[in-house]
Design a protein around this motif. Structure first.
Motif, short mmCIF file in Angstrom:
data_model
loop_
_atom_site.label_atom_id
_atom_site.label_comp_id
_atom_site.label_asym_id
_atom_site.label_seq_id
_atom_site.Cartn_x
_atom_site.Cartn_y
_atom_site.Cartn_z
N PHE A 107 0.82 -1.22 0.00
CA PHE A 107 0.00 0.00 0.00
C PHE A 107 0.85 1.26 0.00
CE2 PHE A 107 0.64 -0.97 4.50
CZ PHE A 107 0.96 0.28 5.04
N CYS A 108 0.21 2.34 -0.44
CA CYS A 108 0.81 3.68 -0.41
C CYS A 108 -0.27 4.65 0.04
CB CYS A 108 1.33 4.06 -1.80
SG CYS A 108 1.90 5.76 -1.91
N LEU A 109 -0.07 5.25 1.20
CA LEU A 109 -1.06 6.18 1.75
C LEU A 109 -0.47 7.58 1.85
CD1 LEU A 109 -3.83 6.69 3.18
CD2 LEU A 109 -2.62 6.29 5.33
N TRP A 110 -1.23 8.54 1.42
CA TRP A 110 -0.87 9.97 1.52
C TRP A 110 -1.72 10.56 2.64
CZ3 TRP A 110 1.18 13.62 -2.52
CH2 TRP A 110 0.92 14.95 -2.25
N PHE A 111 -1.09 10.94 3.73
CA PHE A 111 -1.80 11.63 4.81
C PHE A 111 -1.49 13.12 4.69
CE2 PHE A 111 -1.40 13.13 9.40
CZ PHE A 111 -2.73 13.53 9.47
N GLY A 112 -2.46 13.90 4.24
CA GLY A 112 -2.28 15.33 4.07
C GLY A 112 -2.98 16.09 5.17
N SER A 113 -2.27 16.38 6.23
CA SER A 113 -2.85 17.13 7.33
C SER A 113 -3.15 18.56 6.89
CB SER A 113 -1.89 17.15 8.52
OG SER A 113 -2.41 17.97 9.56
N ARG A 114 -4.19 19.15 7.45
CA ARG A 114 -4.49 20.56 7.21
C ARG A 114 -3.87 21.44 8.28
NH1 ARG A 114 -8.18 20.56 3.09
NH2 ARG A 114 -9.31 18.61 2.77
N ASP A 115 -3.12 20.83 9.17
CA ASP A 115 -2.40 21.58 10.23
C ASP A 115 -0.92 21.58 9.91
OD1 ASP A 115 -4.75 21.94 11.79
OD2 ASP A 115 -4.53 19.88 12.52
N PRO A 116 -0.20 22.66 10.19
CA PRO A 116 -0.73 23.95 10.65
C PRO A 116 -1.18 24.82 9.47
CG PRO A 116 1.66 24.02 10.62
CD PRO A 116 1.27 22.63 10.18
N HIS A 117 -2.30 25.52 9.65
CA HIS A 117 -2.86 26.36 8.59
C HIS A 117 -3.80 27.37 9.23
CE1 HIS A 117 -4.70 27.56 4.80
NE2 HIS A 117 -3.85 26.78 4.14
N PRO A 119 -7.08 29.60 9.79
CA PRO A 119 -6.90 30.26 11.09
C PRO A 119 -6.36 29.28 12.12
CG PRO A 119 -9.21 29.68 10.77
CD PRO A 119 -8.49 29.30 9.49
N TRP A 120 -5.57 29.78 13.06
CA TRP A 120 -4.95 28.91 14.07
C TRP A 120 -5.98 28.55 15.14
CZ3 TRP A 120 -0.98 28.24 11.21
CH2 TRP A 120 -0.28 29.28 10.63
N ASP A 121 -6.94 27.68 14.79
CA ASP A 121 -8.04 27.39 15.72
C ASP A 121 -8.11 25.92 16.13
OD1 ASP A 121 -8.80 26.37 13.29
OD2 ASP A 121 -10.67 27.49 13.15
N ARG A 122 -7.13 25.12 15.72
CA ARG A 122 -7.09 23.72 16.14
C ARG A 122 -5.97 23.50 17.15
NH1 ARG A 122 -8.82 19.24 13.61
NH2 ARG A 122 -6.69 18.45 13.29
N GLY A 123 -5.94 22.31 17.71
CA GLY A 123 -4.89 21.99 18.68
C GLY A 123 -5.04 22.71 20.00
N GLN A 124 -6.29 23.03 20.36
CA GLN A 124 -6.50 23.80 21.59
C GLN A 124 -6.01 23.05 22.83
OE1 GLN A 124 -7.49 27.02 21.66
NE2 GLN A 124 -7.36 26.84 19.43
N GLN A 125 -6.07 21.71 22.80
CA GLN A 125 -5.61 20.95 23.95
C GLN A 125 -4.11 21.08 24.15
OE1 GLN A 125 -6.60 19.78 21.05
NE2 GLN A 125 -6.02 17.64 20.68
N PHE A 126 -3.39 21.44 23.09
CA PHE A 126 -1.94 21.63 23.19
C PHE A 126 -1.59 23.09 23.46
CE2 PHE A 126 -2.74 18.10 20.23
CZ PHE A 126 -2.15 17.07 20.94
N ARG A 127 -2.46 23.98 23.06
CA ARG A 127 -2.18 25.41 23.22
C ARG A 127 -2.02 25.78 24.69
NH1 ARG A 127 -4.24 30.00 19.25
NH2 ARG A 127 -3.38 31.83 20.28
N SER A 128 -2.82 25.14 25.53
CA SER A 128 -2.75 25.46 26.96
C SER A 128 -1.42 25.04 27.59
CB SER A 128 -3.91 24.78 27.70
OG SER A 128 -3.83 23.37 27.57
#
Length: 228
Positions: A107-117, A119-128
């Motif tokens: 298999f060949c899998l492409w994981f294309g994360s949308r982070d970081p991008h 507006p910076w509104d994800r990853g709130q659990q890490f922001r703290s």
């Protein structure tokens, strides 16, 4: 983990400071000026140019993508009218992809994360867990609270991406595939700050690059040579 169990390149650079053209280069192995209209953000990628995903699929690999594949350029319809991303069919998760994979297929899998991008509104659990006062501000940016908050949001989404990659490594291990899979982590352009994305400064084209494949890539390597 990828760095300690594989090789880390400290001076890797994208061939273009913009996402879609860089992804075209990743897929085709061609530099920007050989991509035709795909050298621009929304341009189409000529389907006659060989892509590694297509070559692997022709060789019997099961291919697919999670998240953002080749985008945001124009994808032409295949015979029959279906529009399929150049990275393969889309799946909700790695578990879903592996469940759909025929048992005897590589298999060949492409994981294309949308982070970081923005507006910076994800990853709130890490922001703290991050402190704006501890940030190192690049010399070309003003040391201002708003700048620190933007950079904090960027790092929080980097942490979100890092976490998701870690989860995928655990999933591969659970399925007994981890040590038989070449894992490549890289990016397509620099961060979305002044002199970053869409600019040919180092902060616009310098990207992460780490590879892991036990038995083939000696672990714990750090390479400072130019890579692209």
């Amino acid at each position: 983990r990828l760095a300690s169990e594989g090789v880390l390149f400290t001076h890797a650079f994208a061939p273009n400071p913009s996402c879609s053209p860089s992804r075209s280069s990743l897929l085709t192995g061609r530099v920007t000026h050989r991509l035709g209209e795909a050298a621009s953000l929304y341009g189409p990628l000529d389907p006659s140019i060989p892509r590694y995903t297509q070559l692997l699929e022709d060789a019997g690999y099961f291919i697919g993508l999670i998240g953002k594949g080749w985008a945001p350029g124009t994808i032409p319809p295949e015979p029959g009218g279906r529009k399929r991303n150049f990275a393969g069919d889309s799946f909700e998760s790695l578990d879903a992809f592996l469940a759909a994979k025929p048992e005897d297929h590589p298999f060949c899998l492409w994981f294309g994360s949308r982070d970081p991008h923005v507006p910076w509104d994800r990853g709130q659990q890490f922001r703290s867990q991050l402190k704006s006062s501890a940030l190192s501000i690049p010399e070309h940016l003003p040391d201002h609270d708003s700048v620190r908050e933007d950079i904090l949001g960027y790092y929080a989404e980097v942490a979100q991406f890092d976490y998701e990659c870690g989860q995928m490594l655990e999933t591969l291990q659970k399925h007994g595939e981890l040590d038989n899979t070449l894992v490549i982590m890289t990016g397509d352009n620099g961060w979305q700050m002044p002199r970053g994305l869409a600019n040919c400064y180092d902060s616009g084209v310098r990207i992460p690059l780490a590879l892991r494949l036990p038995g083939h890539i000696r672990k714990g390597q750090i390479r400072h040579a130019f890579a692209s």
